[in-house]
Design a protein around this motif. Sequence first.
Motif, short mmCIF file in Angstrom:
data_model
loop_
_atom_site.label_atom_id
_atom_site.label_comp_id
_atom_site.label_asym_id
_atom_site.label_seq_id
_atom_site.Cartn_x
_atom_site.Cartn_y
_atom_site.Cartn_z
N PRO A 194 44.87 91.70 49.83
CA PRO A 194 44.04 92.26 50.92
C PRO A 194 44.70 93.48 51.58
CG PRO A 194 44.28 89.89 51.18
CD PRO A 194 45.14 90.27 50.03
N ILE A 195 46.02 93.45 51.73
CA ILE A 195 46.68 94.60 52.36
C ILE A 195 46.47 95.85 51.52
CG2 ILE A 195 48.91 95.64 52.98
CD1 ILE A 195 49.89 92.92 53.83
N VAL A 196 46.69 95.72 50.21
CA VAL A 196 46.56 96.89 49.34
C VAL A 196 45.12 97.39 49.32
CG1 VAL A 196 46.73 97.66 46.94
CG2 VAL A 196 48.55 96.27 47.92
N LEU A 202 41.27 101.49 50.72
CA LEU A 202 39.95 101.82 51.24
C LEU A 202 40.05 102.82 52.38
CD1 LEU A 202 37.90 98.48 51.41
CD2 LEU A 202 37.56 100.48 49.92
N LEU A 203 40.94 102.52 53.34
CA LEU A 203 41.01 103.37 54.51
C LEU A 203 41.59 104.74 54.21
CD1 LEU A 203 41.78 100.69 57.11
CD2 LEU A 203 39.90 102.27 57.17
N ARG A 204 42.42 104.79 53.15
CA ARG A 204 42.95 106.10 52.79
C ARG A 204 41.90 106.91 52.04
NH1 ARG A 204 48.50 106.32 50.07
NH2 ARG A 204 47.56 104.84 48.61
N ALA A 205 40.97 106.20 51.37
CA ALA A 205 39.97 106.90 50.56
C ALA A 205 38.80 107.40 51.42
CB ALA A 205 39.46 105.98 49.46
N LEU A 213 43.23 102.16 62.49
CA LEU A 213 43.23 101.56 61.15
C LEU A 213 43.62 102.58 60.08
CD1 LEU A 213 40.09 99.23 61.35
CD2 LEU A 213 42.50 98.62 61.54
N VAL A 214 43.10 103.80 60.23
CA VAL A 214 43.43 104.82 59.22
C VAL A 214 44.92 105.17 59.29
CG1 VAL A 214 43.03 107.21 58.50
CG2 VAL A 214 41.10 105.76 59.16
N LEU A 215 45.43 105.37 60.51
CA LEU A 215 46.85 105.68 60.64
C LEU A 215 47.69 104.51 60.12
CD1 LEU A 215 49.18 107.48 61.46
CD2 LEU A 215 48.93 106.70 63.82
N ALA A 216 47.25 103.29 60.44
CA ALA A 216 47.98 102.10 59.99
C ALA A 216 48.05 102.06 58.47
CB ALA A 216 47.32 100.83 60.52
N ALA A 217 46.95 102.42 57.82
CA ALA A 217 46.91 102.39 56.36
C ALA A 217 47.92 103.38 55.77
CB ALA A 217 45.50 102.71 55.86
N ALA A 275 53.59 96.58 56.51
CA ALA A 275 54.63 96.84 55.50
C ALA A 275 55.63 95.68 55.46
CB ALA A 275 55.34 98.15 55.79
N ILE A 276 55.98 95.17 56.64
CA ILE A 276 56.91 94.03 56.70
C ILE A 276 56.28 92.81 56.04
CG2 ILE A 276 57.97 92.37 58.28
CD1 ILE A 276 58.58 94.71 60.15
N LEU A 277 55.03 92.58 56.37
CA LEU A 277 54.31 91.44 55.78
C LEU A 277 54.26 91.58 54.25
CD1 LEU A 277 52.84 89.05 57.02
CD2 LEU A 277 50.71 90.35 56.90
N ARG A 278 54.01 92.80 53.80
CA ARG A 278 53.90 93.04 52.36
C ARG A 278 55.23 92.79 51.66
NH1 ARG A 278 51.65 98.67 49.84
NH2 ARG A 278 51.80 98.15 47.64
N SER A 279 56.33 93.07 52.36
CA SER A 279 57.63 92.92 51.72
C SER A 279 57.97 91.46 51.45
CB SER A 279 58.72 93.56 52.59
OG SER A 279 59.01 92.73 53.68
N TYR A 280 57.23 90.54 52.04
CA TYR A 280 57.48 89.12 51.75
C TYR A 280 56.96 88.73 50.37
CZ TYR A 280 59.44 87.78 56.20
OH TYR A 280 60.28 87.64 57.27
N GLY A 281 56.07 89.58 49.82
CA GLY A 281 55.65 89.39 48.44
C GLY A 281 54.72 88.22 48.18
N PHE A 282 53.93 87.81 49.18
CA PHE A 282 52.92 86.78 48.93
C PHE A 282 51.68 87.44 48.33
CE2 PHE A 282 54.99 85.02 52.86
CZ PHE A 282 55.70 84.03 52.20
N LYS A 283 51.30 87.01 47.13
CA LYS A 283 50.17 87.66 46.46
C LYS A 283 48.88 87.57 47.27
CE LYS A 283 51.13 88.14 41.59
NZ LYS A 283 52.00 87.20 40.91
N VAL A 284 48.64 86.39 47.86
CA VAL A 284 47.39 86.20 48.63
C VAL A 284 47.27 87.16 49.80
CG1 VAL A 284 46.21 84.00 48.50
CG2 VAL A 284 48.62 84.06 49.16
N ILE A 285 48.42 87.54 50.35
CA ILE A 285 48.39 88.45 51.50
C ILE A 285 48.42 89.90 51.03
CG2 ILE A 285 49.67 89.21 53.55
CD1 ILE A 285 50.62 86.33 53.85
N ASN A 286 49.20 90.15 49.97
CA ASN A 286 49.38 91.53 49.53
C ASN A 286 48.12 92.17 48.96
OD1 ASN A 286 51.92 91.23 50.37
ND2 ASN A 286 52.92 91.69 48.44
#
Lengths: 247, 227
Positions: free
Chosen positions: B63-65, B70-73, B106-110, B50-61
């Motif tokens: 894959p995170i999303v 995937l893991l939630r589905a 991984l699932v909990l992390a997602a 979540a912290i990494l995502r908040s930096y708003g780099f498209k290349v990183i975000n």
Amino acid sequence: MSQRLPILTIDNLHLRYGDVDALRGITLEAGTGEMTFLIGPSGSGKSSLLRCCNRLETPTSGKIYVDGEDITQRYINLNRVRRGIGMVFQSFNLYPHMSAKGNVMLALRKVLGKSRAEAEAIALKQLERVGLSDRAGHYPNQLSGGQQQRVAIARSLALEPKIMLFDEPTSALDPELVGEVLKVMRQLKDDGMTMVVVSHEMRFAKAASDHVVFMAEGQIVEAGPPAQIFDEPVAERTRTFLQEAYH
Amino acid sequence: MTRFDRFIDTFFKPEVMQQYWPDIVSGLFVTCQIAILVIVSGISLGLALAILRSYGFKVINLPIVIFVDLLRALPPLVLILILYFGLPNLGINLSGFLVLWMVLTLVLAAFAEEIFWAGILSVPEGQWQAARSTGLGRFQTLIYVVIPQAVRMTVAPLTNRTIAITKNTALGMVIGVPELLNQATTAQSFAANATPLMMATIAYLILFIPVVYAGRRLEKAYAWRRH
């Protein structure tokens, strides 16, 4: 009275969001210890201008010099620049999970690297300066709006900024609480702080400011000492605005 | 035999209890171990993402999303089976314990990432501006100003999600992890009696009721100080 050494110089500043020209060529100077008042209808660009001054917004073109340093440079350490420019917000923006003292201490500890004891001493001194030494341990939701805003002022003052920017500091306050905040601002002015204020407190502007700037549609329509702007405005727009503002 | 006796005989047979309680306890211990590991690593990883995502780099975000969605589905069991039975064909042999821990982490992390991300977004912009205007950097603002406020708002959904996912340690049964349910079903087939399952049920309650309770306490403790 005030020395006209410009500590803040704004040179032909433009700011554009998408298709909107928020600022269209603002040129302005503020001397050390002066209080500059920005007035104008909403959407005139006053707040945008203020936010450019500590780079919460990045201007599209033009320059801003603070104490001789161009802060619009592309590669500049913004954290260092902002340390020297205090900002007070309409909605106070105190950290709700920290006491009044904690709010003031955070940047002292984490930005200036002061020890806990040192930061605490400074925080208490600044809270005393805004008349809140007895509220140091209170959390924001235990304080009135006026008290919260004074804590926010103390939080900025603690870093000993060269300039303080006020973005409608009393607009969110109940009328009976406005006075205590203006009193603190007045006292800062007497202590020689350079201030740029966006506000609708015309009476205060008239009484305390050195310089009044009337803005409309991203441009300066008219600027001068308060007596001139309030009593003998030249531009028709200024006259209309002031008439409406007093009603 | 009365109905009551039959009920006792099926679910609370004293001889079966006596014989299998050490297995149940050892299963409880393994479940406890995995649960704690999953909670710590899953929540830490979720927060880090979540912290990494908040930096708003498209290349990183991106894959995170994708990872999060995937893991939630996917049902965790599918991932567990793929890793446990599929990877050995590629020459990668992971123990059941490791697979269970990894998948649940991984699932909990997602889920935790989504919850923390919503928490971060819910902190008003003014908090960022105030902090940045005093010269705090982006990361400092996150750590000292935004995350503490975000976390308060995430306690309730995070507790629920953590409990839901930690209960999935029972899936270890299908890949031979000697956790609680596995011990219980093994004992049940040996004893030809459902008592071990009831023992496992009670053990699960002993394990998770305190977690539910702790979540409630946390929620209260993290509510804003008032008056």
